[in-house]
Motif scaffolding. Structure first.
Motif, PDB file in Angstrom:
ATOM      1  N   MET A  59     -54.486   1.547  64.011  1.00  0.00           N
ATOM      2  CA  MET A  59     -54.509   0.117  64.282  1.00  0.00           C
ATOM      3  C   MET A  59     -55.383  -0.163  65.498  1.00  0.00           C
ATOM      4  SD  MET A  59     -50.519  -0.994  63.792  1.00  0.00           S
ATOM      5  CE  MET A  59     -50.033   0.062  65.158  1.00  0.00           C
ATOM      6  N   LEU A  60     -56.146  -1.222  65.415  1.00  0.00           N
ATOM      7  CA  LEU A  60     -56.983  -1.682  66.529  1.00  0.00           C
ATOM      8  C   LEU A  60     -57.042  -3.199  66.452  1.00  0.00           C
ATOM      9  CD1 LEU A  60     -58.848  -0.904  68.908  1.00  0.00           C
ATOM     10  CD2 LEU A  60     -60.750  -0.928  67.291  1.00  0.00           C
ATOM     11  N   PHE A  61     -56.445  -3.869  67.423  1.00  0.00           N
ATOM     12  CA  PHE A  61     -56.419  -5.324  67.402  1.00  0.00           C
ATOM     13  C   PHE A  61     -56.521  -5.846  68.825  1.00  0.00           C
ATOM     14  CE2 PHE A  61     -52.109  -3.709  67.523  1.00  0.00           C
ATOM     15  CZ  PHE A  61     -51.496  -4.441  68.525  1.00  0.00           C
ATOM     16  N   HIS A  62     -56.843  -7.128  68.924  1.00  0.00           N
ATOM     17  CA  HIS A  62     -57.040  -7.788  70.214  1.00  0.00           C
ATOM     18  C   HIS A  62     -55.865  -8.706  70.497  1.00  0.00           C
ATOM     19  CE1 HIS A  62     -61.223  -6.435  70.550  1.00  0.00           C
ATOM     20  NE2 HIS A  62     -61.315  -6.695  69.244  1.00  0.00           N
ATOM     21  N   ALA A  63     -55.535  -8.826  71.784  1.00  0.00           N
ATOM     22  CA  ALA A  63     -54.448  -9.703  72.216  1.00  0.00           C
ATOM     23  C   ALA A  63     -54.855 -10.386  73.509  1.00  0.00           C
ATOM     24  CB  ALA A  63     -53.169  -8.898  72.414  1.00  0.00           C
ATOM     25  N   ARG A  64     -54.064 -11.399  73.902  1.00  0.00           N
ATOM     26  CA  ARG A  64     -54.345 -12.138  75.126  1.00  0.00           C
ATOM     27  C   ARG A  64     -53.105 -12.121  76.013  1.00  0.00           C
ATOM     28  NH1 ARG A  64     -57.593 -17.662  74.851  1.00  0.00           N
ATOM     29  NH2 ARG A  64     -59.150 -16.054  74.321  1.00  0.00           N
ATOM     30  N   THR A  65     -53.327 -11.866  77.283  1.00  0.00           N
ATOM     31  CA  THR A  65     -52.219 -11.758  78.221  1.00  0.00           C
ATOM     32  C   THR A  65     -51.813 -13.131  78.735  1.00  0.00           C
ATOM     33  OG1 THR A  65     -53.740 -11.446  80.069  1.00  0.00           O
ATOM     34  CG2 THR A  65     -53.012  -9.464  78.902  1.00  0.00           C
ATOM     35  N   ALA A  66     -50.797 -13.140  79.595  1.00  0.00           N
ATOM     36  CA  ALA A  66     -50.305 -14.400  80.148  1.00  0.00           C
ATOM     37  C   ALA A  66     -51.327 -15.087  81.035  1.00  0.00           C
ATOM     38  CB  ALA A  66     -49.016 -14.154  80.921  1.00  0.00           C
ATOM     39  N   ASP A  67     -52.232 -14.336  81.651  1.00  0.00           N
ATOM     40  CA  ASP A  67     -53.278 -14.926  82.480  1.00  0.00           C
ATOM     41  C   ASP A  67     -54.588 -15.070  81.731  1.00  0.00           C
ATOM     42  OD1 ASP A  67     -53.502 -12.239  82.270  1.00  0.00           O
ATOM     43  OD2 ASP A  67     -53.693 -11.821  84.417  1.00  0.00           O
ATOM     44  N   PHE A  68     -54.488 -15.185  80.386  1.00  0.00           N
ATOM     45  CA  PHE A  68     -55.616 -15.507  79.521  1.00  0.00           C
ATOM     46  C   PHE A  68     -56.738 -14.468  79.596  1.00  0.00           C
ATOM     47  CE2 PHE A  68     -53.635 -19.475  80.915  1.00  0.00           C
ATOM     48  CZ  PHE A  68     -53.202 -19.991  79.686  1.00  0.00           C
ATOM     49  N   GLN A  69     -56.362 -13.226  79.622  1.00  0.00           N
ATOM     50  CA  GLN A  69     -57.320 -12.124  79.607  1.00  0.00           C
ATOM     51  C   GLN A  69     -57.177 -11.372  78.294  1.00  0.00           C
ATOM     52  OE1 GLN A  69     -59.632 -11.643  81.914  1.00  0.00           O
ATOM     53  NE2 GLN A  69     -58.819 -13.376  83.116  1.00  0.00           N
ATOM     54  N   ASP A  70     -58.328 -11.106  77.654  1.00  0.00           N
ATOM     55  CA  ASP A  70     -58.320 -10.405  76.372  1.00  0.00           C
ATOM     56  C   ASP A  70     -58.179  -8.909  76.608  1.00  0.00           C
ATOM     57  OD1 ASP A  70     -58.638 -12.746  74.982  1.00  0.00           O
ATOM     58  OD2 ASP A  70     -60.839 -12.629  74.963  1.00  0.00           O
ATOM     59  N   VAL A  71     -57.317  -8.295  75.813  1.00  0.00           N
ATOM     60  CA  VAL A  71     -57.128  -6.848  75.869  1.00  0.00           C
ATOM     61  C   VAL A  71     -57.209  -6.300  74.446  1.00  0.00           C
ATOM     62  CG1 VAL A  71     -55.730  -6.854  77.975  1.00  0.00           C
ATOM     63  CG2 VAL A  71     -54.622  -7.108  75.755  1.00  0.00           C
ATOM     64  N   THR A  72     -57.539  -5.047  74.357  1.00  0.00           N
ATOM     65  CA  THR A  72     -57.634  -4.356  73.070  1.00  0.00           C
ATOM     66  C   THR A  72     -56.548  -3.303  73.009  1.00  0.00           C
ATOM     67  OG1 THR A  72     -60.015  -4.720  72.997  1.00  0.00           O
ATOM     68  CG2 THR A  72     -59.126  -3.005  71.567  1.00  0.00           C
ATOM     69  N   VAL A  73     -55.783  -3.339  71.910  1.00  0.00           N
ATOM     70  CA  VAL A  73     -54.681  -2.396  71.721  1.00  0.00           C
ATOM     71  C   VAL A  73     -55.091  -1.438  70.608  1.00  0.00           C
ATOM     72  CG1 VAL A  73     -52.246  -2.113  71.169  1.00  0.00           C
ATOM     73  CG2 VAL A  73     -53.017  -4.150  72.415  1.00  0.00           C
ATOM     74  N   GLN A  74     -55.001  -0.158  70.927  1.00  0.00           N
ATOM     75  CA  GLN A  74     -55.314   0.882  69.953  1.00  0.00           C
ATOM     76  C   GLN A  74     -54.087   1.770  69.778  1.00  0.00           C
ATOM     77  OE1 GLN A  74     -58.575   3.373  71.069  1.00  0.00           O
ATOM     78  NE2 GLN A  74     -58.474   4.641  69.213  1.00  0.00           N
ATOM     79  N   GLY A  75     -53.645   1.910  68.535  1.00  0.00           N
ATOM     80  CA  GLY A  75     -52.449   2.689  68.269  1.00  0.00           C
ATOM     81  C   GLY A  75     -52.483   3.332  66.899  1.00  0.00           C
ATOM     82  N   THR A  76     -51.457   4.105  66.612  1.00  0.00           N
ATOM     83  CA  THR A  76     -51.310   4.796  65.332  1.00  0.00           C
ATOM     84  C   THR A  76     -49.862   4.655  64.877  1.00  0.00           C
ATOM     85  OG1 THR A  76     -53.028   6.367  65.948  1.00  0.00           O
ATOM     86  CG2 THR A  76     -51.598   6.970  64.112  1.00  0.00           C
ATOM     87  N   LEU A  77     -49.703   4.334  63.614  1.00  0.00           N
ATOM     88  CA  LEU A  77     -48.366   4.114  63.042  1.00  0.00           C
ATOM     89  C   LEU A  77     -48.155   5.107  61.908  1.00  0.00           C
ATOM     90  CD1 LEU A  77     -46.740   0.697  62.351  1.00  0.00           C
ATOM     91  CD2 LEU A  77     -46.764   2.394  60.540  1.00  0.00           C
ATOM     92  N   THR A  78     -47.019   5.778  61.909  1.00  0.00           N
ATOM     93  CA  THR A  78     -46.667   6.725  60.842  1.00  0.00           C
ATOM     94  C   THR A  78     -45.532   6.120  60.000  1.00  0.00           C
ATOM     95  OG1 THR A  78     -47.276   8.563  62.288  1.00  0.00           O
ATOM     96  CG2 THR A  78     -45.955   9.079  60.345  1.00  0.00           C
ATOM     97  N   TYR A  79     -45.761   6.049  58.694  1.00  0.00           N
ATOM     98  CA  TYR A  79     -44.755   5.448  57.812  1.00  0.00           C
ATOM     99  C   TYR A  79     -44.592   6.318  56.569  1.00  0.00           C
ATOM    100  CZ  TYR A  79     -48.553   3.793  54.818  1.00  0.00           C
ATOM    101  OH  TYR A  79     -49.640   3.731  53.977  1.00  0.00           O
ATOM    102  N   ARG A  80     -43.571   5.965  55.779  1.00  0.00           N
ATOM    103  CA  ARG A  80     -43.282   6.696  54.554  1.00  0.00           C
ATOM    104  C   ARG A  80     -42.629   5.721  53.553  1.00  0.00           C
ATOM    105  NH1 ARG A  80     -39.022  11.191  55.335  1.00  0.00           N
ATOM    106  NH2 ARG A  80     -40.700  12.051  56.646  1.00  0.00           N
ATOM    107  N   ILE A  81     -42.894   5.931  52.252  1.00  0.00           N
ATOM    108  CA  ILE A  81     -42.237   5.158  51.193  1.00  0.00           C
ATOM    109  C   ILE A  81     -40.957   5.900  50.828  1.00  0.00           C
ATOM    110  CG2 ILE A  81     -42.444   4.248  48.850  1.00  0.00           C
ATOM    111  CD1 ILE A  81     -45.450   4.135  49.254  1.00  0.00           C
TER     112      ILE A  81
END
Length: 351
Positions: A59-81
């Motif tokens: 996962m790679l997505f952008h978010a905005r903090t409380a002081d209106f600064q853009d940050v990029t979050v990079q993560g990995t999610l493990t799932y199963r059916i």
């Protein structure tokens, strides 16, 4: 993807060990299980292949903090059916009976569902967090919020999904903001580096000062020892001069005493010799006073003859002989008149 082969109008399906196969024939469930292998008719079969292994979703997505600064979050999610039947009923996992390929993209649908759900919880957390707090403790907070939100999401359970783990790899601001945020840290690091450099130079200067002080102390000690040496040499030279002066004085005194004694002895000898000579002269004069005048003349002539030079030959010229004869005649006449005998004469050699 399942392995399907064709034989005489029939199809043979062989599934992977991590794939769950559902075979529906004329509306009835004919086969349902993991890792199946069976024959089927393609015209009357409806096949679904649901993977039941663990899946990694980046996962790679952008978010905005409380002081209106853009940050990029990079993560990995493990799932199963966990419920293949439910997943096959909610998402199209149907495969082509001839090729075994999915007719649609079911994993992309699941990835979109999981990503949007995780983003929703992460965005909600970061919107209430300042940039400094997000960069300081945001990774752990975002991971915990995403894990809790996905675990409590009812749609995932209804789809037959289970989230095993969530990992947040990085949380970074915009490049300009990151450079601005790095500046104080860099300044601090530079200050620490300058301080370390200054301390190292101070230590080096201290060492150099210690070395210089040691060298100066050595030079001072050497000068002091040289002064002691010069003083000792001067004292030795003075002592030697004094010893030589004493020795010279002793030699001079001894020489003076020797010369004094020698002069006294010489004076005593001269005095004794003078007295002896005086006594001899006195005796000689006394003897001559008592002697006859003729004897005295004879003695005088003898003394005179002793001191005359030696005459080997004598040449008498007529003039000299005439004058000498005249003097002798005159002397003879005088002697005859006085009645004294004529003494002396010359021999044939004129002596």
């Amino acid at each position: 993807m399942a392995d399907i082969t064709k034989r005489f109008g029939l199809r043979h399906l062989r599934a992977r060990p991590t794939a769950h196969i559902r075979h529906v024939r004329r509306g009835r469930l004919a086969h349902d299980g993991t890792g199946l292998a069976f024959w089927f008719r393609p015209l009357t079969a409806a096949l679904s292949e649901v993977p039941v292994d663990d899946r990694e979703l980046a996962m790679l997505f952008h978010a905005r903090t409380a002081d209106f600064q853009d940050v990029t979050v990079q993560g990995t999610l493990t799932y199963r059916i966990t419920d293949p039947a439910t997943a096959a009923a909610r998402v199209d996992f149907g495969i082509d009976p001839d090729t075994g390929a999915w007719r649609s993209a079911p994993l992309d649908q699941l990835a979109t569902l999981l990503t949007e759900t995780a983003q929703q919880h992460a965005l909600g957390l970061l919107a209430r967090t300042s940039l400094a707090a997000a960069l300081a403790d945001g990774i752990a907070g975002v991971r915990e919020r995403m894990t809790a939100g996905l675990a409590a999401e009812p749609r995932l359970a209804e789809t037959g999904l289970a989230v095993i783990s969530v990992r947040v790899v990085a949380l970074r601001p915009e490049p300009e903001v990151e450079r601005a945020l790095r500046t104080p840290a860099r300044e601090l690091v530079q200050q620490e580096a300058d301080r370390a450099t200054f301390e190292r130079r101070a230590v080096a200067v201290e060492h150099e000062r210690g070395i210089a002080e040691n060298e100066l102390a050595n030079r001072i000690e050497l000068a002091r020892r040289q002064e002691q040496l010069i003083t000792q040499e001067g004292a030795n030279a003075q002592r030697q001069a004094e010893d030589e002066a004493v020795a010279d004085r002793i030699r001079t005194d001894a020489e003076a005493q020797r010369r004094t004694r020698l002069a006294g002895a010489e004076a005593e000898a001269a005095r004794a010799l003078g007295e002896a000579k005086a006594a001899a002269e006195a005796a000689w004069l006394a003897a001559h006073q008592q002697a006859d005048p003729a004897v005295l003349r004879a003695l005088a002539l003898m003394r005179l003859a002793e001191h005359l030079p030696r005459i080997d030959s004598l040449t008498l010229t007529p003039d000299v002989l005439t004058g000498l004869l005249a003097k002798l005649g005159a002397a003879g006449s005088s002697a005859g008149a006085s009645g004294e005998p004529l003494s002396g004469g010359t021999d044939g050699h004129g002596r």
